[in-house]
Scaffold this motif. Structure first.
Motif, PDB file in Angstrom:
ATOM      1  N   THR A  26      56.290  31.978 -25.500  1.00  0.00           N
ATOM      2  CA  THR A  26      56.472  32.170 -26.938  1.00  0.00           C
ATOM      3  C   THR A  26      55.137  32.331 -27.638  1.00  0.00           C
ATOM      4  OG1 THR A  26      58.501  30.858 -26.923  1.00  0.00           O
ATOM      5  CG2 THR A  26      57.412  31.157 -29.045  1.00  0.00           C
TER       6      THR A  26
ATOM      7  N   VAL B 284      62.750  37.078 -34.225  1.00  0.00           N
ATOM      8  CA  VAL B 284      63.234  36.259 -33.116  1.00  0.00           C
ATOM      9  C   VAL B 284      62.861  36.924 -31.798  1.00  0.00           C
ATOM     10  CG1 VAL B 284      65.243  35.240 -32.008  1.00  0.00           C
ATOM     11  CG2 VAL B 284      65.142  35.379 -34.505  1.00  0.00           C
TER      12      VAL B 284
ATOM     13  N   GLN C 102      69.512  26.237 -34.007  1.00  0.00           N
ATOM     14  CA  GLN C 102      68.382  26.060 -34.923  1.00  0.00           C
ATOM     15  C   GLN C 102      67.829  27.404 -35.374  1.00  0.00           C
ATOM     16  OE1 GLN C 102      67.573  23.122 -36.201  1.00  0.00           O
ATOM     17  NE2 GLN C 102      69.223  22.231 -34.964  1.00  0.00           N
ATOM     18  N   THR C 103      67.764  28.362 -34.454  1.00  0.00           N
ATOM     19  CA  THR C 103      67.290  29.700 -34.816  1.00  0.00           C
ATOM     20  C   THR C 103      68.199  30.330 -35.857  1.00  0.00           C
ATOM     21  OG1 THR C 103      66.410  29.981 -32.581  1.00  0.00           O
ATOM     22  CG2 THR C 103      66.670  31.969 -33.913  1.00  0.00           C
TER      23      THR C 103
ATOM     24  N   MET D 279      59.709  33.110 -34.060  1.00  0.00           N
ATOM     25  CA  MET D 279      60.243  32.028 -33.243  1.00  0.00           C
ATOM     26  C   MET D 279      61.067  32.536 -32.076  1.00  0.00           C
ATOM     27  SD  MET D 279      63.118  30.471 -35.846  1.00  0.00           S
ATOM     28  CE  MET D 279      63.439  29.065 -34.766  1.00  0.00           C
TER      29      MET D 279
ATOM     30  N   VAL E  15      67.592  28.838 -39.263  1.00  0.00           N
ATOM     31  CA  VAL E  15      66.366  29.359 -39.879  1.00  0.00           C
ATOM     32  C   VAL E  15      66.620  30.755 -40.436  1.00  0.00           C
ATOM     33  CG1 VAL E  15      63.992  30.089 -39.453  1.00  0.00           C
ATOM     34  CG2 VAL E  15      64.823  27.949 -38.471  1.00  0.00           C
ATOM     35  N   LEU E  16      67.288  31.586 -39.662  1.00  0.00           N
ATOM     36  CA  LEU E  16      67.580  32.950 -40.128  1.00  0.00           C
ATOM     37  C   LEU E  16      68.380  32.947 -41.427  1.00  0.00           C
ATOM     38  CD1 LEU E  16      68.509  34.773 -36.798  1.00  0.00           C
ATOM     39  CD2 LEU E  16      66.754  35.513 -38.411  1.00  0.00           C
TER      40      LEU E  16
ATOM     41  N   VAL F 222      62.182  36.658 -40.611  1.00  0.00           N
ATOM     42  CA  VAL F 222      62.154  35.878 -39.372  1.00  0.00           C
ATOM     43  C   VAL F 222      62.247  36.849 -38.205  1.00  0.00           C
ATOM     44  CG1 VAL F 222      63.265  34.092 -37.982  1.00  0.00           C
ATOM     45  CG2 VAL F 222      63.286  33.922 -40.491  1.00  0.00           C
TER      46      VAL F 222
ATOM     47  N   SER G 226      64.287  32.252 -29.375  1.00  0.00           N
ATOM     48  CA  SER G 226      65.661  31.794 -29.269  1.00  0.00           C
ATOM     49  C   SER G 226      65.934  31.497 -27.812  1.00  0.00           C
ATOM     50  CB  SER G 226      66.640  32.860 -29.767  1.00  0.00           C
ATOM     51  OG  SER G 226      67.964  32.453 -29.499  1.00  0.00           O
TER      52      SER G 226
ATOM     53  N   LEU H  12      72.233  33.566 -30.554  1.00  0.00           N
ATOM     54  CA  LEU H  12      71.135  32.773 -31.079  1.00  0.00           C
ATOM     55  C   LEU H  12      71.426  31.285 -30.963  1.00  0.00           C
ATOM     56  CD1 LEU H  12      70.357  34.809 -34.312  1.00  0.00           C
ATOM     57  CD2 LEU H  12      69.200  34.933 -32.105  1.00  0.00           C
TER      58      LEU H  12
ATOM     59  N   ALA I 190      65.239  23.014 -38.032  1.00  0.00           N
ATOM     60  CA  ALA I 190      65.326  24.218 -38.857  1.00  0.00           C
ATOM     61  C   ALA I 190      64.762  23.968 -40.254  1.00  0.00           C
ATOM     62  CB  ALA I 190      66.775  24.690 -38.953  1.00  0.00           C
TER      63      ALA I 190
END
Length: 341
Positions: A18, A145, A131-132, A115, A135-136, A143, A117, A128, A98
């Protein structure tokens, strides 16, 4: 164009991939990165695994739930610095990752959240992680991913190499921060700690990292393609030069401890080793690793992965690396951080 990325990283094996992907992306944009880690409030919990560990093994609790965070961030920062990407880091204690990610992005005035996923893939694409997705939906800003679930064997192997690069670079940068703090405070350098850092830089590189590169990855690439012969020869020369710099650093430390050289000489020697490590990282990660991905066969990758694993080359077994992990953890947690972005 995006100028400041928030990059959340966690404690999974995917954090190296990442951060590497985010650094490549930021480098193309000329953007700044703030690395971020949200940690659950283990200290407030009255039950569960964390509390059991805290009561039965305080040292293990400190490492698993406290020191590990600094290690993750130190490695990510080391990679960004090596590739010329300005960076900083932030942490927060929160039981809602998140919400913590969104709050950190706003506090740091970021204009993009980058971030990973860890969701699985299905017939209709990527699912997804929860938490992802939160956030989105709630970020109120762009964002991006990056899907990093279930990495193939070559990615797992290359992440081992990258992670070791980051460990070596992070130790050197932590040393610089410690020296600067000691200079500013007017204190004396810790002789035992400096000798321990020398031991780490010399021994970890010689017994763990270099064999993985030269005996396994580089040797197979030489057999598969002659295109990288010049690069690999340069790396051999670079390695010899780096060993010379480490020897000079060790000598500078001993001269300083004997009262024959100022602390500034040690700092300059550490900085030279850090620059040499960056050059090695850029050469290997920018040229050799992509070449390996292009030319090595599945059998090559399987053989390397086996060697790097628990049942492979005995030099690389997890139990053999406990000393190095403990030294690394101590160094990066003793050193003052560069500060938030």
């Amino acid at each position: 164009m995006y100028r400041h990325l928030l990059v959340p990283i966690d404690g999974t094996d995917l954090s190296t991939e990442t951060s590497s992907n985010a650094i490549d992306f930021a480098r193309t944009l000329g953007a700044h990165i703030t690395f971020f880690h949200a940690q659950p409030d283990y200290a407030a919990a009255l039950d569960g695994e964390a509390e059991i560990v805290r009561l039965t093994s305080p040292a293990k609790f400190a490492y698993t739930y406290e020191w590990r965070v600094r290690e993750l961030l130190a490695k990510a920062e080391a990679a960004a610095r090596a590739f010329g990407v300005p960076c900083g880091s932030m942490t927060a204690v929160s039981d809602s990752p998140a919400r913590a990610i969104i709050a950190a992005a706003r506090d740091a005035a970021c204009d993009l959240i980058y971030m990973a996923s860890h969701g699985r893939r299905s017939s209709i694409g990527m699912m997804l992680g929860s938490q992802t997705l939160k956030v989105l939906v709630n970020a109120g800003m762009p964002v991006l991913v990056s899907a990093t679930s279930n990495p193939p064997v070559p990615s797992q192997v290359l992440d081992v190499i990258r992670d070791e690069h980051r460990s070596l670079a992070a130790v050197l940068h932590a040393w610089l921060n410690l020296l600067d703090a000691e200079r500013d405070a007017g204190g004396a350098a810790d002789a035992e700690l400096m000798r321990t850092m020398i031991h780490y830089l010399k021994t970890f590189s010689a017994t763990v990292h270099r064999p993985k590169e030269s005996e396994y990855l580089f040797s197979r690439l030489r057999r598969r393609s002659s295109r990288y012969d010049v690069d690999l020869a340069e790396l051999d020369e670079q390695n010899a030069d780096h060993q010379r710099l480490i020897a000079e650093l060790e000598a500078a430390v001993e001269r300083h401890l004997a009262g024959a050289a100022p602390l500034a000489d040690v700092r300059e020697a550490v900085a030279s080793c850090e620059r040499s490590t960056w050059e090695h990282m850029e050469q290997v990660e920018g040229r050799i690793l992509p070449g390996a991905l292009n030319h090595l066969t599945p059998e090559d990758w399987d053989g390397i992965a086996t060697a790097f694993g628990e049942g492979g080359d005995p030099r690389f077994r997890r139990d053999m690396g406990n000393e190095f992990r403990q030294i690394f953890s101590r160094i990066v947690n003793l050193a003052p951080a560069d500060g938030a972005a």
